[in-house]
Design an enzyme around this catalytic site. Structure first.
Site, mmCIF file in Angstrom:
data_model
loop_
_atom_site.group_PDB
_atom_site.id
_atom_site.type_symbol
_atom_site.label_atom_id
_atom_site.label_comp_id
_atom_site.label_asym_id
_atom_site.label_seq_id
_atom_site.Cartn_x
_atom_site.Cartn_y
_atom_site.Cartn_z
ATOM 1 N N CYS A 106 13.607 10.585 6.810
ATOM 2 C CA CYS A 106 13.597 9.956 8.143
ATOM 3 C C CYS A 106 14.937 10.162 8.841
ATOM 4 O O CYS A 106 14.990 10.308 10.057
ATOM 5 C CB CYS A 106 13.292 8.482 8.008
ATOM 6 S SG CYS A 106 14.321 7.667 6.781
ATOM 7 N N GLU A 133 10.521 0.416 9.954
ATOM 8 C CA GLU A 133 11.466 1.505 9.656
ATOM 9 C C GLU A 133 10.758 2.794 10.046
ATOM 10 O O GLU A 133 9.863 3.246 9.326
ATOM 11 C CB GLU A 133 11.808 1.521 8.160
ATOM 12 C CG GLU A 133 12.427 0.240 7.630
ATOM 13 C CD GLU A 133 13.914 0.146 7.918
ATOM 14 O OE1 GLU A 133 14.433 0.995 8.660
ATOM 15 O OE2 GLU A 133 14.547 -0.784 7.407
ATOM 16 N N LYS A 188 0.849 -1.205 0.000
ATOM 17 C CA LYS A 188 0.000 0.000 0.000
ATOM 18 C C LYS A 188 0.881 1.251 0.000
ATOM 19 O O LYS A 188 1.595 1.504 0.979
ATOM 20 C CB LYS A 188 -0.898 0.044 1.234
ATOM 21 C CG LYS A 188 -1.898 1.201 1.129
ATOM 22 C CD LYS A 188 -2.572 1.524 2.424
ATOM 23 C CE LYS A 188 -1.805 2.492 3.271
ATOM 24 N NZ LYS A 188 -1.653 3.851 2.682
ATOM 25 N N GLU A 236 10.257 14.810 15.881
ATOM 26 C CA GLU A 236 10.613 14.793 14.461
ATOM 27 C C GLU A 236 9.720 15.812 13.737
ATOM 28 O O GLU A 236 8.498 15.680 13.741
ATOM 29 C CB GLU A 236 10.356 13.388 13.905
ATOM 30 C CG GLU A 236 10.764 13.237 12.471
ATOM 31 C CD GLU A 236 10.401 11.865 11.916
ATOM 32 O OE1 GLU A 236 9.315 11.366 12.219
ATOM 33 O OE2 GLU A 236 11.221 11.309 11.174
#
Ligand code: NAD
Length: 793
Positions: free
Chosen positions: A299, A265, A190, A397
């Site tokens: 990331c 991840e 997806k 983040e």
């Protein structure tokens, strides 16, 4: 004279979007799912608009999946698996080469489509995203050829459910699909809801140009709910997820106890450390690549700039001068450095966090001469100074072009600041002193460390996180283990299974050896904090003794001792750890008669069987001692000008609930590989294995094992204590070898700090023979790979 030459300014250099627009038009700008090799309308006939973030215009409609669509995709993938997995590796490799070639032939179309879908600049899609995606298929075509020969004990598991984010849409697709199908799995993938277009083009390419067998790759579109349907579906043996830590945590919880393998991840807040002896101009360019590449939506973005105090002011000045020159604007303009933020949602999140930073007292700087296009989601480069390490912007983040700057005085302080985060994805270290840079790289908790470089990737170098950045690796040799599973299940551990459970209240008291054994915590014999103990009997009801019943406080004390011992133990040479294990083995061997007798009484087994178990336990210690300095790291061949060293680092503190099916051998089989790789352990034993484990304590104590490296507790309900270990924030991993229900509890509890878990019915390889593949699996479970990149020349 041309006005641009007069001003020495950039002229527009727009890449045409016509091929991409034509391709979209050719499909009527409307797409369904890609299932079983054909396009399917979404079951619910609902569609979601795809927005070009640089213009805010809708450029396509893509089907929204539901349960029926996911079911259909799973059926197709399951049906395709037998044939695909049995295909000769060479035949699979040919398909991967064909994908690589088709990607290369359509590279420009992919690059433009990615730019208008994601908002990233054409320079980046053309020079980074697409070439790296191609490289991934080439690299894994190689694994298709060789994996059976390299790892005959491992096989593809079936269908893998894959969920990817929007920041590198095609590249993340390649990272997921290439390794999975190379070794024979089939997939249901997806894409992120905001960036489906290159996945659609990829699917079309599979049919028209690659002629991949139907059902090997299935792509279902939709939002988080569709992701959830994939995660919860019974078919996949594995879920590979890339995205936020919050969703990763939810996936860990919802799959607990389902025996689904996970690769997660997740997010990051990576440090970028500059020492005073660094080449400062190069480091400034490094920062540009670290935080303004892909609008900071990376990331592993170097979003925390840590500067040695003596150069901090000068460095920030040079950085501002450089940032004034960055160009923010239309992604298809080849002269742009920074494109559009991917979505309104992400744009608003960045703005919210910038506000938080200002409210918390940080000083904000943006280039004076920037101009953003009037429409679309653009954020110019932003630097925050005067930032406290505990500020929201230093911890959260942001996933945008926002840099926070802090300073340090010593390398030790730099490491502390770098590790002052719940994440552990990547780091950059800048110094011309290679000894110092390597020392710092070794101490940073992150899966990738770039020395004098940043944001470099290659399919041969695995990528993945430590701590709350997740687990599992993608790419490299280590990534291959994450798409294969064990061929057979070793059931020889049942050798000393007890016939029946005796209720402690009906124990006979004759022959009772009445001594309450203590725990081993921090090298000392310790009484249970609550003062409780419980009796141990033989299967025939003979009371053999009593052991302490540990509680939460005992677990906390043991974890503290293990944590305290960790840094020093991991810092010892493999040679020394091996010597200690040899000594441990010899001391156990000296006591073999006593242990065999204890096992016989404890389990009512034959004397010969008991002797064999003690012998196997001694051999196990020797075997892992032998492996201490032979489970090496790797050097990745990524480029002639770059050394990438894959170091296998210990995880830290491992909580262990060993199998009690084979007392003594169960605990030895688990603690030996853990400690020989440099971890410290807290083992929790129960009714069936506590007696022999408590006798093992004396052997540990006489074998020069440093205090705190091995901690042993016993409890009437060891599974409950395993849960306490799984919830403990200072435990890095839990191995639970005691049945599915307990394993499920541990897996769910582990989500608190995303610690790695390994849950099995019993200690693998705790039968009398230890297959070398099982031993290696233990060592892999006891370590995590850190790739350290160093340029030279
Ligand atoms: P996200 O977690 O919101 O979404 C990622 C994907 O998960 C999307 O496809 C989304 O639809 C799906 N999803 C959302 N909720 C779900 C659920 N409950 N169950 C299953 N799937 C669900 O993340 P994002 O905002 O799309 O991506 C940004 C994040 O991804 C950042 O945190 C970034 O650090 C991380 N990321 C990590 C890596 C890495 O390799 N570690 C690489 C790229 C991005």
């Amino acid at each position: 004279m041309n006005k641009y030459l007069e001003r020495l300014d950039y002229g527009p250099a727009l890449e045409s979007d016509k091929p991409a627009q034509d391709w979209l038009m050719g499909h009527g700008r409307t797409f369904g799912h890609f299932i079983d090799g054909v396009w399917c309308q979404p079951n619910a006939k609902t569609y979601r608009s795809v927005i070009n973030p640089a213009t805010s215009e809708a450029i396509a409609q893509v089907g929204e999946g539901d349960e029926a669509d996911v079911e259909k995709a799973m059926i197709a993938a399951k049906k395709a698996f037998p044939l695909w997995s049995k295909l000769h590796g060479h035949e699979r490799a040919k398909y991967l080469y064909a994908i690589e070639r088709a990607l290369a032939q359509n590279a420009r179309l992919f690059a433009v489509l990615e730019s208008i879908d994601n908002g990233k600049t054409i320079r980046e899609t053309r020079d980074i995203d697409i070439p790296l995606a191609i490289r991934h298929f080439t690299y894994h075509a190689g694994w298709a050829e060789i994996h059976e020969g390299e790892y005959p004990e491992l096989v593809p598991g079936g269908v893998i459910g894959q969920i990817i984010p929007w920041n590198f849409p095609l590249l993340m697709l390649a990272w997921k699909i290439a390794p999975a199908i190379a070794v024979g799995n089939t997939v249901v993938l997806k894409p992120a809801e905001s960036t489906p277009l290159t996945a659609l083009l990829f699917a079309e390419m599979l049919v028209k140009e690659v002629k991949l067998p139907r059902g090997v790759v299935n792509i279902v579109f939709g939002g988080g709910e569709v992701g959830e349907l994939i995660v919860k579906h019974k078919t996949p043996w594995k879920i590979a997820f890339t995205g936020s830590t919050a969703v990763g945590r939810a996936i860990r919880k919802s799959t607990a106890g389902e025996e689904k393998h996970l690769t997660l991840e997740l997010g990051g807040k990576s440090p970028f450390i500059v020492f005073a002896d660094a080449d400062l101009d190069s480091a400034v360019e490094g920062v540009v690549d670290a935080i303004w590449f892909n609008q900071g939506q990376v990331c592993c973005a170097g979003s925390r700039l840590l500067l040695e105090e003596s150069i901090a002011e000068e460095f920030v000045h040079r950085l501002k001068v450089r940032a004034e020159k960055l160009r923010v604007g239309p992604p298809l303009d080849k002269t742009m450095d920074i494109g559009a933020i991917n979505s309104r949602r992400q744009y608003e999140k960045i703005m919210r966090l910038i506000d938080d930073g200002v409210k918390e007292g940080a000083v904000v700087w943006q280039p004076k001469h920037w101009q953003c296009p009037p429409v679309g989601f653009f954020v110019p480069p932003l630097i925050f100074t005067n930032v406290a390490p505990t500020c929201t912007i230093a911890q959260e983040e942001i996933f945008g072009p926002v840099l926070v700057v802090m300073s340090f005085r010593t390398p030790k302080e730099a490491v502390e600041l770098a590790n002052n985060t719940r994440y552990g994805l990547a780091a950059s270290v800048w110094s011309e002193n290679i000894g110092k840079a390597n020392d710092v790289a070794g101490k940073i908790k992150a899966g990738t460390v770039w020395i004098n470089s940043t944001n470099l990737f290659d399919a041969a170098a695995g990528f993945g996180g430590f701590r709350e950045s997740g687990y599992g690796r993608e790419g490299g040799r280590e990534g291959i283990f994450d798409v294969l599973k064990d061929r057979t299940c070793d059931i020889s551990a049942r050798v000393l299974r007890r016939a029946k459970i005796i209720d402690a209240t009906v124990l006979k008291s004759e022959d009772c050896v009445d001594r309450t054994r203590r725990f081993l915590i921090g090298g000392k014999l310790v009484r249970p904090d609550g003062g409780m103990s419980f009796p141990i009997s033989s299967p025939s009801g003979v009371l053999l003794g009593s052991v302490g019943d540990a509680g939460r406080k005992d677990v906390r004390n043991a974890v503290e001792a293990a944590r305290g011992a960790f840094e020093s133990w991991r810092g010892q040479s493999a040679h020394l750890r091996a010597q200690i294990l040899y000594f441990f083995a010899e001391n156990l061997d000296n006591e073999r008669e006593r242990f065999a007798d204890l096992l016989r009484r404890q389990t009512d087994c034959e004397a010969g069987d008991a002797k064999s178990v003690v012998k196997a336990s001694v051999e196990r210690l020797f075997y892992y001692a032998a492996l201490a300095d032979k489970f090496e790291g790797t050097v990745q061949p990524v480029s002639p000008k770059m050394t990438v060293v894959g170091v296998k680092e210990p995880l830290g503190v491992i909580g262990i609930r060993p199998s009690d099916l084979t007392p003594l051998l169960g605990i030895v089989s688990a603690i030996a590989p853990a400690i020989v790789m440099g971890n410290t352990v807290v083992a929790v034993t129960g009714q069936y294995d506590a007696l022999s484990a408590s006798d093992l304590i004396q052997v540990v104590q006489t074998s020069d094992v440093p205090p705190g490296v091995v901690n042993i507790l016993s409890a009437a309900n060891p599974d409950a204590l395993a849960k306490v270990l799984a919830e403990h924030e200072d435990v890095d991993a839990v191995w639970f070898f005691g049945g599915r229900s307990g394993g499920a509890v541990v897996e769910a509890a582990s989500a608190s700090n995303m610690k790695r878990t390994w849950a099995e019915e019993y200690t693998p390889g705790s039968g009398l023979c230890l297959p070398s593949a099982v031993a290696k699996k233990f060592l892999r479970q006891a370590t995590q790979v850190k790739n350290i990149w160093t340029p030279f020349g």
